[in-house]
Enzyme design. Structure first.
Site, PDB file in Angstrom:
ATOM      1  N   ARG A 190      -5.278  -3.046  -0.838  1.00  0.00           N
ATOM      2  CA  ARG A 190      -6.133  -2.477   0.194  1.00  0.00           C
ATOM      3  C   ARG A 190      -7.454  -2.006  -0.404  1.00  0.00           C
ATOM      4  NH1 ARG A 190      -4.495   2.481   4.133  1.00  0.00           N
ATOM      5  NH2 ARG A 190      -6.144   3.733   3.253  1.00  0.00           N
TER       6      ARG A 190
ATOM      7  N   LEU B 109      -0.142   7.110   3.359  1.00  0.00           N
ATOM      8  CA  LEU B 109      -1.079   6.061   2.988  1.00  0.00           C
ATOM      9  C   LEU B 109      -1.956   5.634   4.154  1.00  0.00           C
ATOM     10  CD1 LEU B 109      -1.923   4.167   0.677  1.00  0.00           C
ATOM     11  CD2 LEU B 109      -0.141   2.582   1.431  1.00  0.00           C
ATOM     12  N   ASP B 110      -1.473   5.805   5.379  1.00  0.00           N
ATOM     13  CA  ASP B 110      -2.196   5.306   6.553  1.00  0.00           C
ATOM     14  C   ASP B 110      -2.346   6.401   7.593  1.00  0.00           C
ATOM     15  OD1 ASP B 110      -2.170   2.415   5.732  1.00  0.00           O
ATOM     16  OD2 ASP B 110      -0.014   2.745   5.860  1.00  0.00           O
ATOM     17  N   LEU B 111      -2.876   7.529   7.219  1.00  0.00           N
ATOM     18  CA  LEU B 111      -3.015   8.640   8.149  1.00  0.00           C
ATOM     19  C   LEU B 111      -4.213   8.390   9.057  1.00  0.00           C
ATOM     20  CD1 LEU B 111      -2.126  11.314   9.233  1.00  0.00           C
ATOM     21  CD2 LEU B 111      -3.373  12.474   7.407  1.00  0.00           C
TER      22      LEU B 111
END
Length: 777
Positions: free
Chosen positions: A115, A61-63
């Site tokens: 987000r 999700l947060d690469l």
């Protein structure tokens, strides 16, 4: 941590973790130092990580660099959260059960939706509209355009960035989120997420394209870097990048394709020509990593050897200094005759004392003992350098005291007086050196115990024959033996010499009601003995009549030890399992005072060098020293043993020897103790060689010599300055039919020892009641 390097994250804004620095920090610190092969190695790791996650139906999700950590081993780890490919349904609870290490996976769905809303709120020209249910409308919004930044003018660039961010409504960000973190999120957010669409695996492919560009591009400043990243959002690559990395540039544009379906999968990237051709590069990088590891190993080894070499040089210098000192000290007493290159040495000896001579710095060792000396060379070396280290500490402490005195009494002390003080300090250190030399000579001088006599006092058919205590009368003409046979037997010392007697009978035999643990002869009143027993009774006996005439019964449990005061023949002291030490007088029925111990008291002894000093050993592994004038607190506490302290003996006015069931004896320097707490630094030496794990085996000291028993049915002898045994003597088992000895332990042990001062002999007894008179030769 999962096998693929995924971990659950904490605070994403942190630049450091327990695994190393963040990849963002690494990128900032290595703009001008990164090489292509290193960058491609890191990129390949990322692709392998993404492929592993995608194969499980998940995506990262947060690469982005701030959520990746780079360990010193150059291994990357992901510290963000995971998402599931289908975002229209709630996250399956099984995900959390199957992958417990991903602690936040159960809230990924709502975090991702929030987000997406935040990204749309922060996007330019995008206004949040809500229905009565609070759900936002999905509305197309333009991609954030950072191309307004002019990369050619850094000052203008920074100002425009700040204004641009302000116009985007960045004021709504939390205070913890920095500008750089916000910019990074914009760079790595895929177009479909900004447009409010659902995201999945392909968002990771887009982020990989951005990462590949960041890993390969080189920037002179952070402002220029921000401008290039803004251009990348519009799929615009710098001309220098295109010319330097034409193949990689095309690969980046493939990964950054605005249509998710046109982007490759992670598996296709791994099979691509770029990654395949990079195998040789990776191999070269691996070789360099191994080379670096080898270089680090060799450098570390060299550093260690240099330290050892430096220490060795210091040790050699110390030895040379002591060789000169030994030559100077003993040359006046040596009779040196040089003939055909041979050196004749003469040694003057006296009982339990040897003066040694040296030539050319070689300390004299009697030839028959050379092999025995060399077999203990390692222990001798340790003892020598330990002694030297103590000398240095003593000199430093003396110097510190001298400095304080000079500062405090500057007007009274002259420079000449200070030099005299230093001379006295040097003399004290030389005395310590003399102690070691003396111990070495004595170690070489004596090689064995010789049997001078035997008394078989035990009942060969009765196993209750353990002699627990031995004590000589003041004139050393008689010896008392007591043990679990409930009897105190007094033998004529000359009876030891009568080897013709099959069984020796005592001169006097006194019977007690309980098993005896200790017996002690009064130093002044010839016929008086004190004993302790398993019922806690302390009793005074008259050996002349063979009767006990006073009993003291205040102890509530077994009493282990009793000792008469060497300065006052009417005073004696006892120690018991009831955690008390009691002071008695032969003229009083009640105790004169009590010292309470934290644990069982196993042994107690007066100092022969002070009228008020007392020491006792305890089951809490410590030795306690008390001044009998102030019994509220210990004078000092000696800590260092690992099991109960079974015996304490005063070697001299400044030294105590203790025995413990931890298989060791310890020598304590009372000058190094303190009254405020434990004094572990007071231990000068530890003696090991005998076996003692459960029994009381006896302890006796005389003129620097130490004797103790062993559970191997042996007597051991040590000298105070050396940690290993000088010699040992093994008791034999007695055949109950023939009375002959044979060497088979059968669980037997030496249970008591006692030096005879006048003849420098030792009486030892074992668990069968067998007593021997031994002499060092």
């Amino acid at each position: 941590v999962m096998g693929n390097g995924i971990v659950s994250h904490g605070d994403g804004n942190n630049t450091k973790s327990s695994f190393g620095i963040s990849l963002r920090e690494f990128l900032k610190s290595s703009y001008a130092k990164r090489e292509k092969r290193h960058s491609l190695c890191l990129f390949r790791q990322l692709v392998e990580l993404v492929d592993s996650v995608h194969s499980q139906g998940l995506f990262l999700l947060d690469l982005r660099p701030s959520r990746l950590t780079l360990a010193p081993s150059k291994k990357l780890r992901y510290i963000g959260t995971l998402g599931k490919n289908s975002l229209d349904s709630d996250i399956d609870e099984d995900l959390n059960r199957n992958r417990p290490v991903v602690q936040e996976s159960s809230i990924v769905g709502r975090d991702l939706k929030k987000r997406k809303m935040d990204l749309r709120v922060h996007s330019p020209g995008n206004q949040l509209q809500a229905t009565s249910t609070g759900r936002p409308f999905k509305r197309k919004s333009p991609v954030i355009d950072l191309n307004v930044v002019d990369a050619r003018n850094p000052d203008s660039c920074e100002l425009q960035q700040q204004n641009y961010i302000k116009n985007l409504g960045v004021a709504s960000m939390t205070r913890k989120q920095s500008t750089s973190t916000w910019l990074e999120e914009q760079w790595y957010t895929c177009p479909e997420e900004i447009n409010g669409e659902d995201i999945g695996e392909k968002s990771n492919i887009y982020a990989l394209g951005v990462l590949l560009f960041e890993l390969l591009c080189h920037c002179e400043s952070s402002e220029m870097h921000a401008a290039m990243m803004a251009d990348l959002r519009q799929r615009i690559l710098p001309p220098t990048f295109l010319s330097r990395y034409p193949k990689e540039a095309g690969f980046c544009l493939w990964l950054l394709h605005p249509e998710p379906s046109s982007r490759p999968t992670a598996r296709e990237i791994l099979k691509s020509e770029l990654i395949s051709e990079d195998d040789s590069v990776i191999s070269t990088a691996a070789d360099e990593e191994i080379s670096e590891l080898l270089l680090h190993f060799l450098s570390s080894l060299e550093e260690q050897k240099q330290k050892k070499a430096s220490k060795l040089l210091k040790d050699i210098q110390t030895l040379e200094d002591d060789i000169k000192e030994a030559e100077r000290r003993y040359s006046s007493n040596a009779s040196l005759v040089r003939s055909h290159g041979a050196i004749e040495r003469r040694v003057q000896t006296s009982p339990l004392d040897v003066r040694c001579t040296t030539t050319s710095g070689a300390l004299f060792v009697p030839t028959p003992n050379t092999e025995r000396l060399m077999s203990n060379i390692r222990q001798l070396e340790d003892a020598y350098f330990f002694m030297r280290s103590q000398m240095k500490l003593s000199d430093s402490a003396a110097s510190a005291r001298s400095d304080k005195s000079l500062l405090k009494d500057r007007d009274r002390w002259s420079e000449n007086q200070n030099e005299n003080h230093n001379t006295r300090t040097k003399g004290k250190s030389s005395d310590q050196l003399e102690v070691f030399f003396e111990g070495l000579c004595k170690f070489a001088r004596y090689s064995k115990f010789e049997t001078c006599g035997t008394i078989r006092s035990g009942d060969l058919l009765n196993s209750a024959s353990v002699v627990c205590s031995l004590s000589f009368d003041p004139d050393e003409e008689h010896i008392a033996a007591a043990g679990i046979s409930k009897k105190i037997k007094i033998f004529d010392f000359n009876a030891f010499m009568n080897e013709s007697a099959g069984l020796h009978y005592p001169l006097v035999e006194m019977v007690n009601k309980s098993k005896l643990s200790c017996v002690c002869w009064n130093s002044y009143i010839k016929n008086y003995l004190a004993s302790t027993d398993y019922d806690g009774v302390v009793q005074i006996w008259d050996a002349g009549t063979g009767q006990g005439f006073s009993q003291y019964t205040e102890h509530q449990k077994r009493a282990w030890s009793v000792d008469f005061s060497p300065s006052d023949p009417t005073k004696f002291v006892s120690g018991s399992d009831d955690c008390s030490v009691k002071l008695w007088s032969v003229n009083e029925k009640r105790s004169l005072g009590t010292i309470w111990s934290p644990a069982n008291v196993c042994c107690v002894q007066f100092s022969a060098y002070s009228n008020h000093l007392l020491a006792f050993g305890s089951a809490d592994y410590k030795v306690y020293c008390y001044d009998l004038r102030y019994v509220k607190t210990p004078l000092c506490t000696l800590a260092g043993h690992e099991k109960a302290v079974s015996y304490v003996k005063f070697m001299d006015s400044e030294t105590i020897v203790s025995a413990s069931t931890d298989n060791s004896l310890k020598l304590w320097n009372l000058n190094k103790t303190n009254s405020s707490g434990l004094s572990p630094g007071a231990c000068s030496l530890t003696y090991k060689g005998h076996t003692n794990q459960k029994n009381f085996v006896g302890l006796s000291v005389l003129d620097g010599y130490i004797a103790c028993g062993s559970e191997t049915n042996e007597v051991y002898s040590y000298y105070r300055s050396l940690p290993m045994p000088m010699t040992s003597y093994k008791f034999g088992s007695v055949d109950p039919i023939s009375g002959n000895e044979y060497f088979d332990d059968n669980g037997q042990f030496v249970s008591s020892v006692c030096w005879r001062k006048k003849s420098n002999m030792l009486v030892a007894a074992n668990s069968t009641g067998n007593m021997k008179l031994l002499k060092l030769v």
